[in-house]
Design an enzyme around this catalytic site. Structure first.
Site, short mmCIF file in Angstrom:
data_model
loop_
_atom_site.label_atom_id
_atom_site.label_comp_id
_atom_site.label_asym_id
_atom_site.label_seq_id
_atom_site.Cartn_x
_atom_site.Cartn_y
_atom_site.Cartn_z
N LYS A 11 40.67 117.92 75.56
CA LYS A 11 41.49 118.42 74.46
C LYS A 11 40.59 118.66 73.25
CE LYS A 11 45.52 117.22 71.65
NZ LYS A 11 46.54 116.25 71.31
N LYS A 36 38.68 113.77 74.05
CA LYS A 36 39.49 114.35 72.97
C LYS A 36 38.60 114.48 71.74
CE LYS A 36 43.71 113.59 70.27
NZ LYS A 36 44.81 112.66 70.02
#
Ligand SMILES: [Zn+2]
Length: 325
Positions: free
Chosen positions: A249, A196
């Site tokens: 992400k 992420k």
């Protein structure tokens, strides 16, 4: 084989040919729809920067999930917006917290759809960071692991089908796995936000989840955008700690990361098509500068082509309708 013996255009002649030789398919089965559960009653508040996306109180949320299920989407991802925030995110660990209450209501009223819960503290802390703070304002990694594990257990107890830690603390997958197993939830999978990045594309989400950090930023725990070898290390750690699904992400600016993760690991790979990626398309379409539906479908298929098995996307409902035509 070269021109004129080989003419690639032969197989692009019409939609039947194109359908037949298409390499990547997007299906409703690939989609997960994120939802925001808000404390209170009769809440249905559209997020200004994310048209079509709402904060929903529990009964409205249940209605929404019914609709999502009717479209054939197999899963929703839940975020909670509590009535009260504090320094240690108490609502996130309470069996009567907003997310736990929402999960129970959905599992009661709408069988046959998977509920994935976001496990993090940024929506629940008054400072907006993803865990407990040290005296000097940094996030205390190891103290946060304990409360993350506690939080995940309350989600499982409420009936969550999958827990999805998004905090980026070191060691959290192992901590959550251990706690779930100890509490009798060995069968609950972990979808880890493994790679992420600290991204500008999260902007609109922070309006949606009311989770903007009150000071500083998240660069001391989320990844630095230029790094890809580090992403592979992060994913390898989460796999070793017991992740069942690994996520990258954001998605569109990180398709190379999705591709490398797909090649390097045999677990299912998820990609989060984040709020900014959604809002940009919506804004461009509103201005009449792009064909929103076409850009949406092209973006989603690109995420699939890069190697994602699952796509968490605010476009899920719209895309499901297009796919059903
Ligand atoms: Zn967070």
């Amino acid at each position: 084989m070269n021109f004129p013996e080989y003419r690639p255009r032969r197989l692009r002649k019409n939609e039947l040919f194109r359908r037949m030789v298409r390499e990547t398919r997007l299906s409703v089965d690939n989609l997960i729809y994120p939802l925001f559960a808000a404390a209170g009653k009769n809440v249905r508040k559209e997020i200004v920067s994310m048209p079509g996306v709402y904060q929903l109180s529990v009964s409205n949320l249940v209605k929404e999930v019914r609709e999502v299920k009717a479209l054939g989407i197999p899963a929703v991802l839940l975020f909670g917006i509590p009535a009260k925030k504090d320094a240690v995110g108490s609502d996130a660990r309470s069996d009567d917290g907003i997310i736990q209450t929402a999960v129970r209501a959905i599992k009661d009223a709408v069988p046959g759809i998977l509920v994935v819960t976001d496990v993090c503290f940024c929506e629940y802390t008054d400072h907006g960071h993803c865990g407990i703070l040290t005296m000097d304002g940094d996030v205390d990694n190891d103290a946060t692991l304990e409360i993350l594990a506690e939080s995940a257990v309350t989600h499982a107890r409420a009936g969550a089908d999958i827990v999805a830690p998004s905090d980026m603390m070191d060691g959290r997958v192992a901590a959550i796995r251990e706690a779930l197993d100890a509490e009798g939830f060995a069968g609950i999978p972990i979808m880890s936000y493994a790679a992420k990045y600290a991204s500008g594309f999260y902007g609109p989400f922070r309006d949606a989840a009311e989770s903007a950090p009150q000071f500083g930023d998240r660069r001391s725990y989320q990844m630095d955008p230029p790094n890809i070898r580090e992403a592979l290390r992060e994913v390898a750690l989460d796999v070793r700690e017991g992740a069942d699904i690994v996520m990258v992400k954001p998605a569109l600016a990180y398709l190379d990361v999705i591709c490398r993760v797909r090649d390097a690991f045999d677990l299912p790979v998820a990609a989060y098509n984040v709020s900014g990626e959604y809002s940009i398309v919506k804004a461009g379409a509103k201005l009449g500068w792009i064909d929103g539906e076409r850009v949406m479908m092209e973006s989603l298929v690109a995420i699939r082509r890069a190697g994602a098995d699952m796509i968490l996307t605010y476009f899920a409902k719209e895309a499901a309708k297009v796919l059903a035509r």
